[in-house]
Motif scaffolding. Sequence first.
Motif, mmCIF file in Angstrom:
data_model
loop_
_atom_site.group_PDB
_atom_site.id
_atom_site.type_symbol
_atom_site.label_atom_id
_atom_site.label_comp_id
_atom_site.label_asym_id
_atom_site.label_seq_id
_atom_site.Cartn_x
_atom_site.Cartn_y
_atom_site.Cartn_z
ATOM 1 N N ASP A 1 -10.415 34.371 19.133
ATOM 2 C CA ASP A 1 -9.444 33.277 19.176
ATOM 3 C C ASP A 1 -8.547 33.372 20.414
ATOM 4 O O ASP A 1 -7.894 32.392 20.781
ATOM 5 N N HIS A 2 -8.511 34.533 21.056
ATOM 6 C CA HIS A 2 -7.644 34.738 22.212
ATOM 7 C C HIS A 2 -8.365 34.587 23.549
ATOM 8 O O HIS A 2 -7.730 34.685 24.598
ATOM 9 N N HIS A 3 -9.677 34.386 23.527
ATOM 10 C CA HIS A 3 -10.473 34.306 24.760
ATOM 11 C C HIS A 3 -11.510 33.199 24.588
ATOM 12 O O HIS A 3 -12.268 33.199 23.630
ATOM 13 N N HIS A 4 -11.540 32.288 25.531
ATOM 14 C CA HIS A 4 -12.431 31.125 25.428
ATOM 15 C C HIS A 4 -13.456 31.145 26.554
ATOM 16 O O HIS A 4 -13.125 31.470 27.701
ATOM 17 N N ALA A 5 -14.683 30.788 26.232
ATOM 18 C CA ALA A 5 -15.758 30.796 27.228
ATOM 19 C C ALA A 5 -15.479 29.834 28.381
ATOM 20 O O ALA A 5 -15.771 30.140 29.540
ATOM 21 N N LEU A 6 -14.909 28.679 28.081
ATOM 22 C CA LEU A 6 -14.606 27.704 29.129
ATOM 23 C C LEU A 6 -13.555 28.249 30.096
ATOM 24 O O LEU A 6 -13.644 28.019 31.307
#
Length: 127
Positions: free
Chosen positions: A31-36
């Motif tokens: 929830d703290h790191h997004h691929a985009l």
Amino acid sequence: MNPEKVVFGFFILLALTLNFGFVYGEIDNPDHHHALELAVVLVVNLIATVLKLGDRSQMGAVLLATSLVAILQLIAGAVIWTIAAHASADGFTPAVLSSVVSLAAGAMVANIVSVILLIIETTMLRR
């Protein structure tokens, strides 16, 4: 004011701040790191690298080296993320995310060095 230097400094600082935004948070919490966000960090670092290609000075060579290190680590992180998400039997686990974030943190260190070198180069300029 030199517009080329403004754009150059903008992309170096943007690369650092976006990288910090991706790394910030619990290392294994998706929830703290997004691929985009990782993709945007990689693209901005690529743009910053292209801008560094024209400088033929010793400082330019070191700036290019730091940028290449950051790109190498971000590409490695993106490849690990992609393989884990699409080709791995275990799928995308917290351990995989920790590896990706660790690589991005290494890229952030390279971006910090770039910003420090930019500050040093700016302060050494004579009018």
